[in-house]
Design a protein around this motif. Structure first.
Motif, short mmCIF file in Angstrom:
data_model
loop_
_atom_site.label_atom_id
_atom_site.label_comp_id
_atom_site.label_asym_id
_atom_site.label_seq_id
_atom_site.Cartn_x
_atom_site.Cartn_y
_atom_site.Cartn_z
N ALA A 1 -3.15 4.83 1.03
CA ALA A 1 -2.96 3.02 0.95
C ALA A 1 -2.84 2.06 2.04
CB ALA A 1 -1.90 3.70 0.62
N LEU A 2 -2.98 2.52 3.11
CA LEU A 2 -3.02 1.07 3.77
C LEU A 2 -4.14 0.73 3.92
CD1 LEU A 2 -0.77 3.16 7.05
CD2 LEU A 2 0.14 1.31 5.77
N GLY A 3 -4.97 2.11 3.97
CA GLY A 3 -6.91 1.42 3.89
C GLY A 3 -6.58 0.30 2.30
N ALA A 4 -5.96 0.97 1.46
CA ALA A 4 -6.22 -0.57 0.40
C ALA A 4 -5.73 -1.82 0.73
CB ALA A 4 -6.27 0.60 -0.63
N ALA A 5 -4.71 -1.61 1.15
CA ALA A 5 -3.40 -2.53 1.31
C ALA A 5 -4.56 -3.76 2.24
CB ALA A 5 -2.58 -2.29 1.99
N ASP A 6 -3.63 -4.93 1.25
CA ASP A 6 -3.96 -6.92 1.48
C ASP A 6 -2.57 -7.23 2.65
OD1 ASP A 6 -6.24 -7.02 1.27
OD2 ASP A 6 -5.57 -6.86 -1.27
N LEU A 7 -1.19 -6.50 2.10
CA LEU A 7 -0.19 -7.05 2.79
C LEU A 7 0.91 -5.38 2.62
CD1 LEU A 7 1.59 -8.98 3.93
CD2 LEU A 7 2.18 -9.28 1.54
N VAL A 8 1.60 -5.49 3.40
CA VAL A 8 2.64 -4.33 3.80
C VAL A 8 3.87 -5.20 3.89
CG1 VAL A 8 3.01 -2.07 5.22
CG2 VAL A 8 0.55 -2.68 4.92
N VAL A 9 5.06 -4.08 3.14
CA VAL A 9 6.41 -4.76 2.79
C VAL A 9 6.93 -3.32 3.18
CG1 VAL A 9 8.83 -5.33 1.92
CG2 VAL A 9 6.14 -6.10 1.15
N GLY A 10 7.94 -3.35 4.82
CA GLY A 10 8.43 -1.75 4.88
C GLY A 10 9.84 -1.75 6.16
N ARG A 11 9.92 -0.83 6.12
CA ARG A 11 10.80 -1.03 7.43
C ARG A 11 10.20 -0.54 8.81
NH1 ARG A 11 15.46 -1.89 4.86
NH2 ARG A 11 16.70 -0.15 4.55
N ALA A 12 10.74 -0.89 9.85
CA ALA A 12 10.45 -0.81 10.90
C ALA A 12 10.14 0.29 12.07
CB ALA A 12 11.29 -2.17 12.25
N GLY A 13 9.99 1.73 10.84
CA GLY A 13 9.79 2.24 12.18
C GLY A 13 8.63 2.72 12.66
N SER A 14 8.81 3.38 13.88
CA SER A 14 7.49 3.30 14.67
C SER A 14 6.09 4.10 14.46
CB SER A 14 7.77 4.55 16.05
OG SER A 14 8.23 6.24 15.40
N SER A 15 6.14 5.17 13.40
CA SER A 15 4.79 5.09 12.81
C SER A 15 4.60 3.98 12.28
CB SER A 15 4.56 6.67 11.83
OG SER A 15 4.85 7.88 13.19
N THR A 16 4.74 4.10 11.13
CA THR A 16 4.70 2.27 9.81
C THR A 16 4.12 1.47 11.24
OG1 THR A 16 6.12 3.26 8.71
CG2 THR A 16 5.20 1.14 9.04
N LEU A 17 5.03 0.80 12.36
CA LEU A 17 4.34 -0.29 12.96
C LEU A 17 3.50 0.23 13.99
CD1 LEU A 17 7.89 -1.93 14.29
CD2 LEU A 17 6.84 -2.52 12.69
N ALA A 18 2.89 1.06 14.05
CA ALA A 18 1.86 1.58 15.45
C ALA A 18 0.78 1.46 13.88
CB ALA A 18 1.86 2.96 16.50
N GLU A 19 1.02 2.72 12.92
CA GLU A 19 -0.62 2.39 12.20
C GLU A 19 -0.38 1.06 11.22
OE1 GLU A 19 -0.30 7.02 10.86
OE2 GLU A 19 0.07 5.94 9.39
#
Length: 313
Positions: A262-280
């Motif tokens: 899903a991240l690889g397919a995305a052009d823009l992400v909307v999400g929380r500021a979780g540590s794993s989320t921000l790092a990936e």
């Protein structure tokens, strides 16, 4: 060699530990891994799916924040977990422990200190939580994502070395954008908006998506991780769309390993500021609209700010 991983609750505690586990297993001489968690958290599903034996303490890895019966029972469960953790460590006698902190790690760190088992405690928060602040001095080594965390823990753990290691994440070098889009059924020319609120259902995110959905799908294809509780409503919203437009809205209850696609397919992400989320997201070079969780004692807002400062250096 046997190593014990301790962590539970939300994805922010579990995914970094799973990343460390994958790295250890890739070694020429991989250690025997076991996992110690609690009840109520995501470890009950994610850890066995990763092929790691899971044992649970009586404590719940997600504490109750409301005034109900569990507010009384949680301290009792924690007390029961103290001798339980001591017995498990004395019986298994791991060579070392890796923990991502949190409520479930408290009895383990106390028992490990008595049994003199070395512990690496990792924390991905800029502002350490109460459990980490209370137990950091019991760890052999601290590993953190931000320099500010070492400074914040200096008073609580004066004699414990602290290293800025970053956040352990999944291997993003294998992500292929074209293959990811094909796997998710995204048309080659579509721009993709990925919306997810972390490892738990986010009611406000889901309500905002439902309200804006007819306008969103006119412009972008939407991948929406709605959570288990929000998934039925997301499916109903999809069915309310014209049949020709439904392919542009793809709701999911949860994404595990598929999140990399899903991240690889995305052009823009909307999400929380979780540590794993921000790092990936950072590792993949994706633009992101960050919506910090307002009830995380300032952790997510501080993490967002610290990451922005790091990128500007």
């Amino acid at each position: 060699m046997r190593l014990l991983i301790v962590g539970g609750g939300t994805g922010g505690h579990i995914y970094p530990a799973l990343a460390v586990a994958r790295s250890l297993r890739a070694r020429p001489d991989p250690p025997e891994l076991r996992w110690l968690g609690g009840h109520r958290g995501l470890e009950g599903n994610l850890v066995p799916a990763a092929g790691i034996p899971l044992t649970r303490l009586a404590a719940r890895s997600l504490r109750t924040t409301t005034a109900d019966v569990h507010a009384i029972l949680d301290p009792i469960r924690l007390g029961v977990s103290m001798p339980q953790a001591a017995a498990l460590l004395a019986g298994d006698r791991p060579a070392a422990i890796f923990t991502t902190g949190g409520y479930v790690a408290v009895p383990v760190l106390l028992a490990a200190a008595v049994l003199r088992i070395p512990v690496v405690l990792w924390d991905g928060n800029v502002i350490p939580g109460r459990a980490v602040r209370a137990t950091a001095r019991l760890a052999t080594t601290l590993a953190v994502s931000f320099e500010a965390t070492c400074r914040a823990l200096a008073a609580a753990a004066r004699r414990t070395p602290c290293f800025v290691t970053g956040t352990p994440i999944r291997d993003v070098t294998t992500v292929d954008r074209v293959a990811a889009r094909e796997r998710l059924g995204i048309a080659p020319g579509d721009r993709v908006l990925l919306i997810f609120g972390g490892s738990q259902t986010v009611v406000r995110f889901n309500a905002a998506v439902a309200e804006a959905l007819p306008r969103l799908i006119e412009r972008v294809a939407v991948i929406h991780v709605a959570g288990e509780d929000g998934y039925p409503g997301a499916l109903a919203a999809r069915e309310a769309l014209p049949e020709s437009a439904r392919r542009r809205y793809r709701p999911y209850p949860f994404l595990r390993d598929e999140m990399l696609s899903a991240l690889g397919a995305a052009d823009l992400v909307v999400g929380r500021a979780g540590s794993s989320t921000l790092a990936e997201v950072t590792a993949l070079g994706l633009p992101m609209i960050v919506v910090p969780y307002p009830h995380a004692a300032g952790h997510q807002r501080a993490r967002q700010l610290e990451l922005r400062l790091d990128q500007n250096d």
